[in-house]
Design an enzyme around this catalytic site. Structure first.
Site, short mmCIF file in Angstrom:
data_model
loop_
_atom_site.label_atom_id
_atom_site.label_comp_id
_atom_site.label_asym_id
_atom_site.label_seq_id
_atom_site.Cartn_x
_atom_site.Cartn_y
_atom_site.Cartn_z
N ALA A 17 0.80 -1.24 0.00
CA ALA A 17 0.00 0.00 0.00
C ALA A 17 0.83 1.28 0.00
O ALA A 17 0.26 2.37 0.07
CB ALA A 17 -1.00 0.04 1.15
N ALA A 18 2.16 1.16 -0.12
CA ALA A 18 2.98 2.39 -0.20
C ALA A 18 2.63 3.16 -1.47
O ALA A 18 2.44 4.38 -1.45
CB ALA A 18 4.46 2.03 -0.18
N GLY A 19 2.52 2.43 -2.59
CA GLY A 19 2.16 3.08 -3.85
C GLY A 19 0.76 3.68 -3.78
O GLY A 19 0.50 4.76 -4.32
N ASP A 20 -0.15 2.99 -3.09
CA ASP A 20 -1.53 3.50 -2.95
C ASP A 20 -1.54 4.79 -2.14
O ASP A 20 -2.26 5.75 -2.46
CB ASP A 20 -2.42 2.45 -2.27
CG ASP A 20 -2.50 1.16 -3.07
OD1 ASP A 20 -2.40 1.24 -4.32
OD2 ASP A 20 -2.65 0.09 -2.47
O1 RIB Z 1 -1.46 -2.20 -3.44
C1 RIB Z 1 -1.65 -3.14 -2.42
C2 RIB Z 1 -2.94 -3.88 -2.67
O2 RIB Z 1 -2.84 -4.65 -3.84
C3 RIB Z 1 -3.30 -4.87 -1.59
O3 RIB Z 1 -4.03 -4.29 -0.54
C4 RIB Z 1 -4.04 -5.96 -2.35
O4 RIB Z 1 -5.36 -6.11 -2.00
C5 RIB Z 1 -3.86 -5.61 -3.83
O5 RIB Z 1 -4.97 -5.02 -4.37
#
Ligand code: RIB
Length: 312
Positions: free
Chosen positions: A248-251
């Site tokens: 989730a760093a990219g998110d």
């Molecule tokens: O970017 C991380 C995410 O990628 C995770 O939370 C997983 O569910 C996938 O969608």
């Protein structure tokens, strides 16, 4: 501050910390297991909301216990649940995440994410206005993604694509993308240029610009990110932290840039903040449970500035 519309996936993440990746036919014992809400779409929506943005999430879950938990997690972050579709015949999306050291490997079973349709997107964007932000990734059907961007552009929205997981993208999609934010592996796969070449950014950024994208940010993990808009290219270093889990760093990074765009400020002015937000995420385990609040990011940015000041 304009609204941010996030269209994308919602997954329950099953996270295994393992000493090694198992070989074919091998069973190994893991060190730890836990579940937490994830999915690139939902993670990005939570990243925006934790920084104070008004967020609308358009996505889909099954009518199972995971679906209920994922919707509750969004609500806890202040995101209204009305635009999430519930599909009785399809399971909620899940992700298997193997963590070895500081690396992760992710496998997603799309489940209900595959049901996000152009029609649901039209409904979900019904009250979007010019200047509002659209943020999408690639864990829902490609036709829905193309439709979402075309519609958002017609409405005068600022559009952001995080092309993850990477696949080949056509001009019909890219011409409606204002800002694209791939990581280097995704940029390599989409453009065909080797990320190991010293000319990588000089080639990959124009590749996107020539197809109509206005701004490009390629994230480079520990090496920070590169920004380009067809006129300038700049490199922003990452903030050094102890890496616990990069999930989730990219998110968090792209969510932070969406908040900058929604505030009306230039994207490039939000790059330092986005790198700080991502650094905080990788210093904790998990997806949504590791995404920082706006106050946490402000404090960390201050610390980073002081450290930089004392070094110079
Ligand atoms: O970017 C991380 C995410 O990628 C995770 O939370 C997983 O569910 C996938 O969608």
């Amino acid at each position: 501050m304009r609204k941010i519309f996030v269209i994308g996936s919602m997954n329950m993440d099953m996270v295994f910390r393992v000493p090694v990746v198992p070989q074919r036919g091998e069973t190994i014992m893991g060190d730890a297991f836990f579940m937490n809400p994830g999915g690139k779409g939902a993670n990005q929506a939570v990243a925006c909301a934790r920084q104070g943005a008004e967020v609308r999430m358009i996505g889909a879950v099954g009518t199972d216990v995971f679906g209920t938990e994922l919707v509750e997690a969004l609500q806890k972050a202040g995101i209204p649940p009305e635009r999430i579709a519930h599909h009785p015949q399809t399971p909620t999306g899940t992700a298997l995440i193997l963590i070895t050291g500081s690396d992760n490997r992710i496998v997603v079973a799309a489940g209900a994410n595959a049901e996000v349709s152009p029609h649901q997107i039209e409904e979900g964007l019904r009250d979007a206005f010019p200047g509002d932000v659209l943020l999408m990734q690639m864990e829902i059907p490609y036709a829905s993604i193309v439709h979402g961007f075309a519609l958002a552009k017609k409405k005068g929205m600022f559009t952001i694509l995080n092309p993850a997981p990477a696949q080949l993208l056509d001009e019909a999609l890219l011409r409606n993308v204002d800002l694209i934010v791939p990581n280097e592996t995704e940029a390599e796969k989409i453009t065909g240029f080797s990320a190991h070449s010293p000319l990588f950014s000089a080639r990959a950024i124009p590749f996107f610009i020539e197809q109509g994208v206005k701004e490009v940010v390629i994230t480079l993990g520990a090496s920070g990110c590169i920004y380009g808009n067809g006129e300038t290219i700049m490199n922003i270093p990452a903030q050094p932290v102890e890496v616990v889990d990069t999930t989730a760093a990219g998110d968090t990074f792209v969510g932070s840039l969406a908040v900058t765009a929604a505030s009306g400020a230039p994207v490039a002015s939000g790059l330092f903040r986005a790198t700080c937000a991502a650094a905080l995420t990788i210093s904790k385990m998990g997806a949504q449970c590791s995404i920082p609040t706006g106050e946490e990011i402000d404090r960390f940015m201050e610390e980073c500035r002081k450290t930089r000041g004392s070094r110079s």
